[in-house]
Design a protein around this motif. Structure first.
Motif, mmCIF file in Angstrom:
data_model
loop_
_atom_site.group_PDB
_atom_site.id
_atom_site.type_symbol
_atom_site.label_atom_id
_atom_site.label_comp_id
_atom_site.label_asym_id
_atom_site.label_seq_id
_atom_site.Cartn_x
_atom_site.Cartn_y
_atom_site.Cartn_z
ATOM 1 N N UNK A 117 -6.150 -17.899 -60.758
ATOM 2 C CA UNK A 117 -5.169 -18.880 -62.320
ATOM 3 C C UNK A 117 -5.732 -18.530 -63.231
ATOM 4 N N UNK A 128 2.768 -21.427 -56.785
ATOM 5 C CA UNK A 128 1.302 -21.055 -56.065
ATOM 6 C C UNK A 128 1.563 -20.304 -55.545
ATOM 7 N N UNK A 130 -0.280 -19.794 -52.598
ATOM 8 C CA UNK A 130 -0.730 -19.765 -51.147
ATOM 9 C C UNK A 130 0.553 -20.542 -50.712
ATOM 10 N N UNK A 154 -10.949 -19.340 -51.377
ATOM 11 C CA UNK A 154 -11.771 -20.481 -52.606
ATOM 12 C C UNK A 154 -12.654 -21.135 -51.547
ATOM 13 N N UNK A 155 -12.111 -21.847 -50.038
ATOM 14 C CA UNK A 155 -12.158 -22.676 -49.609
ATOM 15 C C UNK A 155 -13.378 -22.033 -49.007
ATOM 16 N N UNK A 158 -11.895 -20.964 -45.451
ATOM 17 C CA UNK A 158 -10.911 -20.046 -45.667
ATOM 18 C C UNK A 158 -11.871 -18.861 -45.366
ATOM 19 N N UNK B 32 -6.324 -23.230 -47.578
ATOM 20 C CA UNK B 32 -6.282 -22.938 -48.929
ATOM 21 C C UNK B 32 -5.219 -23.943 -50.453
ATOM 22 N N UNK B 33 -4.742 -23.914 -49.982
ATOM 23 C CA UNK B 33 -3.373 -24.866 -51.356
ATOM 24 C C UNK B 33 -4.726 -25.778 -51.462
ATOM 25 N N UNK B 35 -6.967 -26.549 -52.829
ATOM 26 C CA UNK B 35 -8.267 -25.991 -52.964
ATOM 27 C C UNK B 35 -7.294 -25.701 -54.536
ATOM 28 N N UNK B 36 -6.444 -24.637 -53.799
ATOM 29 C CA UNK B 36 -5.984 -24.059 -55.261
ATOM 30 C C UNK B 36 -5.027 -25.757 -56.490
ATOM 31 N N UNK B 39 -7.892 -26.737 -58.483
ATOM 32 C CA UNK B 39 -8.544 -26.294 -59.603
ATOM 33 C C UNK B 39 -7.567 -25.801 -60.834
#
Lengths: 414, 252
Positions: A117, A128, A130, A154-155, A158, B32-33, B35-36, B39
């Motif tokens: 980011x 996005x 994702x 990040x998770x 994932x 993931x979406x 969590x993104x 952030x």
């Protein structure tokens, strides 16, 4: 190979009689020992090859490190000084901000950027990473092992899924790549066959034809998979020419730094852009695999030639050493025979002189035993018993009681 | 006939590859979406909080500072702490050696990458010749290690085991030994030196040894930690042997 005693070349008898090599150990080599010996020989050879290549790789890395350091460090230093100055300016301009709080902010920014980011403008409205198209792109970077890294999971979930996905997907992609490479090769082969036919008509040699077809392969592939995409990227992504070519090479070798990513910027891309990029990556990877394997073959040929030359050199050196040793032995033998004969001559002359002196005192003439000295190079067997029967302690069979005639005999024999 | 079946095979593979990508995309997105989004909100809040703390700071000034900061960070410069820390270079010899290794092994983390035109051109040629060299090296190491495997197999065969069992056992042995030595143990090591969790260590080890190399986790780049001088070289040796182990697995 098992050591064999060299046959006595100066002794023609031994050459015909001793057909078996004279071994000091058992003449029955077992199959197991020879295989073990050959196995250990191969092991030694492999170990030598591996350590040589390892050395070459380390040297290659050291050279790369030195050059990269020389090229990049000045730029980095200037970057550092710039940001330090900017930081200091910021702090001095806004004296209420203390250093620790600023460092905290900076650490948070670092974390955000590592998460993909960019904390500029309104972050929440940024596209996005994702959405389905980008996730598809990301899945592709995983199984091709390119791994750009501009986005990464990040998770916890994932990451785990990423590992499993890669374990299955990388071999799958490997098979696909092999298949695509085959098809590419067939298509290219058909095209190049026509070109090769015309060259054959012009009576060009085989090696030249091969070289020409390799060059055509490289040129064609470069235009289709490197130059053309680079131009497209330059146009759509707004990169410089060098950056575009750099991106192409870094991607198609699967290194994938992620400093440049096609489709990764905040630009409005056409709908079919990303799928086309993916198709290009697939075919381009097959092409690059072929190019890299070609370079690998060249390296192997060079190393083989070097090995052959070293081997030839070793063989020559061994041959030369063997020749020199044999000559030396022969010379030594000849010399020792000559010296012995001369010694004999000297002693017989001495005896002759002393005998003459004795004759002057003593009138008795005893008939000498006329025996011929045996020339050891003759093969007449009848002479042998005569030699053994003589009482003479000298090899020439003469006794000191003989008169002047014996000198003539000696001379004849000589 | 064979050509037809070859084309069919490739087409099937391409189709399954496409489907595999689609499935992966859907799952990654689901995971993931959210969590993104979190952030992104956190980043916005960070800026907000900073501005609120220091009220005379204008948005434009902060934005300017952020731009400079972002540029520096993307170049691999983390301006955290005082000047003495900033003296550590990313392009000193051991780091450049590590970088050259990531190029030649195609891992390519990306946290460190050449920015100068000269560096980029050299990187291209360095990779074009270094990657085949690396592949040839790993191929030979794999062959040598498989010889060791064969010796072990022969030893067991002489002890009277069946061939299939031997093959299975040797594969199992090397697989488990490798996982222990190249995945589990290094993760423990990274827990101490990098402060990552154990699962993060395993994730990093896997992403590195598969040569994917995202660069989200990189050794030796945690701000505020000091590393002993040959840390990165040690990690490079681990990567080298780990890749050789994978080459061996492919040979078996």
């Amino acid at each position: 190979s098992l050591p064999v005693a060299a046959p006595d070349l100066l002794d023609p008898k031994s050459a015909t009689q001793n057909s078996k090599p004279r071994l000091s150990f058992s003449t029955k080599p077992t199959v197991l020992t020879s295989r073990e010996e050959s196995d250990s020989a191969i092991n030694v050879m492999k170990w030598k090859t591996v350590s040589t290549i390892f050395l070459v790789v380390v040297v290659y890395l050291i050279i790369g490190a030195t050059v990269f350091k020389a090229l990049e460090q000045p730029h980095e230093t200037s970057q550092r000084t710039t940001i330090v100055i900017q930081k200091q300016t910021f702090v001095s301009q806004h004296s209420c901000v203390n250093a620790t709080e600023l460092d905290e902010l900076i650490q948070q920014v670092v974390a955000a950027i590592n998460a993909g980011i960019i904390p500029l403008g309104n972050t929440t409205t940024q596209i996005s990473h994702w959405d389905l198209g980008s996730s598809f792109f990301f899945a592709g970077t995983v199984i091709t092992t390119i791994g750009f890294g501009n986005i990464s999971p990040r998770t916890q979930g994932g990451k785990i899924f990423c590992i499993i996905y890669a374990l299955l997907g990388i071999p799958l992609f490997g098979f696909l790549l092999a298949g695509v490479g085959d098809q590419l090769g067939t298509i290219f082969g058909k095209g190049i066959a026509k070109v090769e036919d015309t060259f054959v008509k012009w009576n060009v040699s085989q090696t030249k034809i091969r070289i020409i077809s390799t060059i055509i392969f490289i040129l064609f592939g470069c235009v289709l998979f490197v130059a053309l995409p680079a131009v497209i990227f330059k146009h759509i992504e707004g990169w410089s020419t060098l950056d575009a070519i750099y991106f192409v090479v870094i991607t198609l070798t699967t290194i994938g730094f992620g400093d440049y990513v096609a489709g990764g910027s905040d630009i409005e891309y056409l709908d079919f852009y990303k799928p086309v990029v993916w198709f290009w990556i697939l075919v381009g990877l097959a092409y690059f695999a072929a190019v890299l394997s070609m370079i690998g073959d060249w390296l192997r040929v060079i190393s083989k030639k070097t090995k052959e030359e070293v081997g030839e050199f070793r063989a020559h050196a061994a041959e030369w050493t063997a020749n020199v040793t044999a000559e030396f032995k022969e010379t030594r033998r000849r010399l020792s025979v000559e010296i012995y004969d001369k010694f004999q001559r000297a002693t017989s002359i001495k005896r002759k002189l002393s005998a003459e002196l004795a004759v002057n005192h003593n009138q008795d003439l005893t008939p000498c035993k006329r025996t011929l000295s045996v020339n050891h190079l003759t093969s007449e067997k009848d002479i042998l018993p005569a030699l053994t029967k003589t009482d003479s302690i000298y090899m020439n069979g003469l006794t000191p009681h003989c008169a002047a005639e014996e000198i003539a005999v000696i001379e004849n024999i000589k | 006939k064979t050509m037809c079946s070859g084309k069919l095979q490739t087409a099937l593979l391409a189709a399954s590859y496409f489907v595999y990508l689609l499935v992966g995309a859907a799952v990654f997105q689901a995971l993931e979406r959210a969590a993104e989004k979190q952030e992104k909100i956190a980043a916005a809040q960070m800026k907000e909080a900073f501005l609120q703390n220091f009220t005379h700071l204008t948005v434009a000034e902060l934005e300017q500072f952020m731009q400079n900061l972002t540029k520096a960070i993307q170049n691999g410069v983390y301006p955290v702490g005082n000047e003495s820390k900033i003296e550590d270079s990313n392009w000193d010899f051991s780091n450049s050696f590590f970088f050259a290794g990531t190029v030649v092994s195609t891992i390519g983390y990306g946290t460190l990458h050449p920015k100068t035109p000269g560096g980029q051109i050299f990187c291209v040629f360095f990779a074009l010749f270094g990657i085949p060299l690396n592949i040839v090296f790993l191929h030979h190491v794999g062959k040598m290690l498989s010889l060791l495997c064969k010796k072990l197999g022969n030893y067991l065969y002489e002890k009277g085991m069946r061939k299939k069992k031997i093959k299975f056992l040797t594969l199992l042995f090397f697989l488990s030994a490798g996982i222990l030595v190249f995945l589990c143990l290094p993760s423990l090591f990274f827990q101490i030196t990098e402060g990552w969790s154990y699962s993060e260590g395993i994730y990093f080890a896997f992403i590195t040894l598969s040569t994917i190399g995202f660069g989200d986790y990189v050794v030796g780049k945690q701000p505020g930690r000091s590393y002993f001088s040959y840390y990165r070289s040690l990690v490079a040796i681990w990567i080298l042997f780990g890749l050789a182990w994978i080459a061996l697995l492919f040979n078996l």
